[in-house]
Design an enzyme around this catalytic site. Structure first.
Site, mmCIF file in Angstrom:
data_model
loop_
_atom_site.group_PDB
_atom_site.id
_atom_site.type_symbol
_atom_site.label_atom_id
_atom_site.label_comp_id
_atom_site.label_asym_id
_atom_site.label_seq_id
_atom_site.Cartn_x
_atom_site.Cartn_y
_atom_site.Cartn_z
ATOM 1 N N GLU A 57 53.027 20.745 89.220
ATOM 2 C CA GLU A 57 54.009 21.186 88.171
ATOM 3 C C GLU A 57 55.059 20.000 88.093
ATOM 4 O O GLU A 57 55.395 19.518 89.074
ATOM 5 C CB GLU A 57 54.750 22.606 88.783
ATOM 6 C CG GLU A 57 53.802 23.638 88.542
ATOM 7 C CD GLU A 57 54.450 24.962 89.164
ATOM 8 O OE1 GLU A 57 53.917 26.037 88.957
ATOM 9 O OE2 GLU A 57 55.123 24.760 90.285
ATOM 10 N N HIS A 62 62.662 31.398 88.562
ATOM 11 C CA HIS A 62 63.629 32.499 87.846
ATOM 12 C C HIS A 62 64.511 33.197 88.677
ATOM 13 O O HIS A 62 65.535 33.775 88.261
ATOM 14 C CB HIS A 62 62.594 33.822 87.312
ATOM 15 C CG HIS A 62 61.722 34.197 88.601
ATOM 16 N ND1 HIS A 62 62.397 35.195 89.368
ATOM 17 C CD2 HIS A 62 60.594 34.082 88.773
ATOM 18 C CE1 HIS A 62 61.667 35.598 90.129
ATOM 19 N NE2 HIS A 62 60.206 34.877 90.079
ATOM 20 N N ARG A 79 43.703 34.448 89.623
ATOM 21 C CA ARG A 79 42.628 33.493 89.609
ATOM 22 C C ARG A 79 41.275 34.136 89.934
ATOM 23 O O ARG A 79 41.189 35.305 90.381
ATOM 24 C CB ARG A 79 42.878 32.505 90.857
ATOM 25 C CG ARG A 79 42.758 32.766 91.996
ATOM 26 C CD ARG A 79 43.079 31.593 93.079
ATOM 27 N NE ARG A 79 44.149 30.755 92.455
ATOM 28 C CZ ARG A 79 45.240 30.291 93.114
ATOM 29 N NH1 ARG A 79 45.489 30.825 93.968
ATOM 30 N NH2 ARG A 79 46.265 29.634 92.434
ATOM 31 N N LYS A 129 52.764 21.162 83.434
ATOM 32 C CA LYS A 129 52.998 22.388 83.619
ATOM 33 C C LYS A 129 54.687 22.343 84.210
ATOM 34 O O LYS A 129 54.902 21.409 84.966
ATOM 35 C CB LYS A 129 52.131 22.658 85.034
ATOM 36 C CG LYS A 129 50.877 23.233 84.454
ATOM 37 C CD LYS A 129 49.824 23.714 85.902
ATOM 38 C CE LYS A 129 50.417 24.994 86.327
ATOM 39 N NZ LYS A 129 49.645 25.225 87.737
ATOM 40 N N ASP A 143 47.676 30.485 96.845
ATOM 41 C CA ASP A 143 46.843 29.172 97.244
ATOM 42 C C ASP A 143 45.640 29.986 98.253
ATOM 43 O O ASP A 143 45.891 30.554 99.203
ATOM 44 C CB ASP A 143 47.516 28.121 98.008
ATOM 45 C CG ASP A 143 47.935 27.083 97.014
ATOM 46 O OD1 ASP A 143 47.735 27.556 95.780
ATOM 47 O OD2 ASP A 143 48.555 26.383 97.343
ATOM 48 N N LEU A 152 51.388 35.402 90.006
ATOM 49 C CA LEU A 152 50.887 36.042 91.015
ATOM 50 C C LEU A 152 49.659 36.799 90.524
ATOM 51 O O LEU A 152 49.396 37.140 89.468
ATOM 52 C CB LEU A 152 51.978 37.390 91.588
ATOM 53 C CG LEU A 152 53.077 36.667 92.169
ATOM 54 C CD1 LEU A 152 54.125 37.874 92.461
ATOM 55 C CD2 LEU A 152 52.999 36.013 93.512
ATOM 56 N N THR A 163 54.768 29.468 83.941
ATOM 57 C CA THR A 163 54.512 30.421 84.800
ATOM 58 C C THR A 163 55.136 31.694 84.573
ATOM 59 O O THR A 163 56.475 31.781 83.795
ATOM 60 C CB THR A 163 54.440 30.081 86.267
ATOM 61 O OG1 THR A 163 55.540 29.684 86.714
ATOM 62 C CG2 THR A 163 53.275 28.780 86.315
ATOM 63 N N GLU A 188 51.013 31.490 82.026
ATOM 64 C CA GLU A 188 50.294 31.470 83.500
ATOM 65 C C GLU A 188 51.075 32.635 84.322
ATOM 66 O O GLU A 188 51.967 32.592 84.397
ATOM 67 C CB GLU A 188 49.997 30.243 84.117
ATOM 68 C CG GLU A 188 49.225 30.175 85.362
ATOM 69 C CD GLU A 188 49.240 28.800 85.968
ATOM 70 O OE1 GLU A 188 49.359 28.763 87.197
ATOM 71 O OE2 GLU A 188 48.657 27.736 85.226
ATOM 72 N N ASN A 189 50.217 33.413 84.987
ATOM 73 C CA ASN A 189 50.682 34.401 85.833
ATOM 74 C C ASN A 189 50.780 33.938 86.844
ATOM 75 O O ASN A 189 50.102 33.075 87.397
ATOM 76 C CB ASN A 189 49.902 35.824 86.015
ATOM 77 C CG ASN A 189 48.331 35.361 86.379
ATOM 78 O OD1 ASN A 189 47.723 34.627 85.764
ATOM 79 N ND2 ASN A 189 47.787 35.978 87.342
#
Length: 440
Positions: free
Chosen positions: A96, A237, A352, A232, A12, A320, A279, A317-318
């Site tokens: 999410e 993980h 981003r 989302k 962020d 990082l 993600t 979506e990545n």
């Protein structure tokens, strides 16, 4: 539709709190926020426990989510189907569908801690007490598990998450985890339901879904809303290679080595013809420390297979910002995998746009060219199908126009409509032009 605060999560770059009028009500009634066992209030979003409680001048949070989406659609529905093709609905922290079980922003949690359950606001506790009484165990309704450790515990350090003999496998563990994850599924169904109601209102733009040729020679056109709903899920993980999957359990995903915790969520998305965004598509197992028992690849594969089973398109979506070839290779593998066990991503969101992207602009442009090259065949097929439909529509409209012109010509002798023929002929000439964009 962002119904959460920005800031405090990985990557962020800005901080935007909830609206002041929401925070003011939270100051008087802090139970509108998710709460852990230390009674720490998380002000990133509203607790799902108060989804249907009219706390905001007679409106519930779900009412507000619906009103906001409706106002957005009223203002921008002229862009639906062209500029705007999907509305992703925020369902929790960082948008999410999960609980804020690993709040990194304020320092309470550090990777790879198991996190903590977020069920101690008065609304969720009331629901838990009712659920416990309903199964004949009122003693189970006083809060979350007492032996689940703290935010930064390791799985084996807790009595609840330990692989052999952990209480997650007990009758109580099954009850609590079913209740905790079940509330998340109900929350998704409520919020996506009101969003779908907004997008299906009479008068909202619609696009062609299918053309069916009937036995009598007629053609039936089926339409759908011009924008697709999306949601989302977080790529939690760490601890995936353990039996209990501790971090997923505290986040609200009742996913263990012996249970698919994502199927109930994906089924809800299937009900609303939604798209799932997931993600960590850039990550590999070997990039993480072994003590975290991480498997972003195994988790993504499970979600890919589950989404394929229920016919839900999956976007990636990545997690990082990375511009190295290893990350790009992994994203391409996730998107275009062709092996028997690999699914396909329908689309990709790349995080981003900012200074780091422009510092690595050449690498990013090379990655874009690679993605376009891999998807070229499928894009060509979609373009051909669209051209065929446009041609069919063009022929259908031209035939109708010619019939209408004949009618005008017959009527012109008696009602003096002859002056309309030039404009009709001009319209016919435009439709006969192959470059004329019918129905665009």
């Amino acid at each position: 539709m962002s119904f959460h605060a920005a800031g405090g999560n990985v990557g962020d770059t800005c901080k935007i709190p909830l609206p002041k009028w929401v925070v003011d009500i939270g100051e008087r009634n802090p139970d509108i926020f998710y709460t852990d066992k230390q009674m720490h209030r998380n002000k990133e979003c509203l607790s799902l426990g108060c989804d249907e409680v009219p706390l905001f001048w007679g409106r519930s949070p779900v009412d507000m989510y619906q009103d906001f989406t409706d106002a957005f659609a009223d203002a921008f529905d002229y862009l639906f189907g062209t500029v705007i093709t999907e509305i992703t609905v925020g369902l929790g922290p960082a948008g999410e569908l999960r609980y804020p079980s690993y709040p990194e922003g304020d320092g309470r949690w550090r990777f790879p801690g198991v996190g903590e359950y977020q069920c101690c606001d008065k609304y969720m506790l009331a629901d838990l007490r009712a659920a416990a009484r309903a199964v004949g165990h009122p003693e189970w309704g006083h809060g979350g598990p007492h032996d689940a450790g703290h935010y930064n515990s390791r799985s084996w350090e807790t009595g609840f998450f330990v692989s052999q003999g952990g209480n997650w496998q007990s009758e109580y563990g099954h009850f609590f985890l079913s209740w905790y994850s079940g509330l998340l599924v109900k929350h998704a169904r409520r919020v996506l339901g009101v969003a779908a109601e907004v997008l299906n209102k009479p008068g909202r733009p619609r696009v062609l879904k299918a053309i069916d040729k009937l036995e009598n020679g007629h053609v039936m056109y089926e339409f759908k809303p011009a924008v697709q709903l999306g949601a989302k899920l977080a790529g939690v993980h760490w601890w995936f290679k353990s039996r209990a999957h501790a971090a997923e359990l505290t986040a609200g995903y009742y996913n263990t080595r012996d249970r698919d915790g994502y199927a109930p969520i994906i089924q809800v998305l299937a009900e609303f013809n939604g798209r799932l965004s997931f993600t960590c598509v850039e990550m590999r197992d070997c990039e993480h420390p072994p003590e975290g028992r991480c498997s972003p690849q195994g988790l993504l594969q499970q979600v890919l297979e589950c989404a394929e089973r229920y016919g839900v398109p999956l976007a990636g979506e990545n997690a990082l910002q990375r511009y190295d070839e290893h990350a790009f290779d992994r994203i391409a593998e996730s998107a275009f995998g062709r092996t028997a066990r690999s699914g396909r991503l329908e689309q990709l969101t790349f995080l981003r746009m900012g200074d780091l992207m422009f510092d690595n602009w050449e690498a990013f442009c090379s990655f874009l060219k690679r993605m376009r090259g891999n998807s070229g065949d499928e894009a060509a097929e979609q373009q051909l199908a669209q051209q065929q439909w446009l041609q069919h529509s063009h022929q259908h409209q031209l035939a109708g126009l010619q019939q209408q012109q004949q009618h005008y010509a017959l009527a012109a002798n008696s009602v003096n409509l002859q002056q309309q023929l030039p404009s009709m002929q001009q319209h016919e000439q435009q439709l006969s032009d192959p470059g004329h964009g019918v129905m665009q």
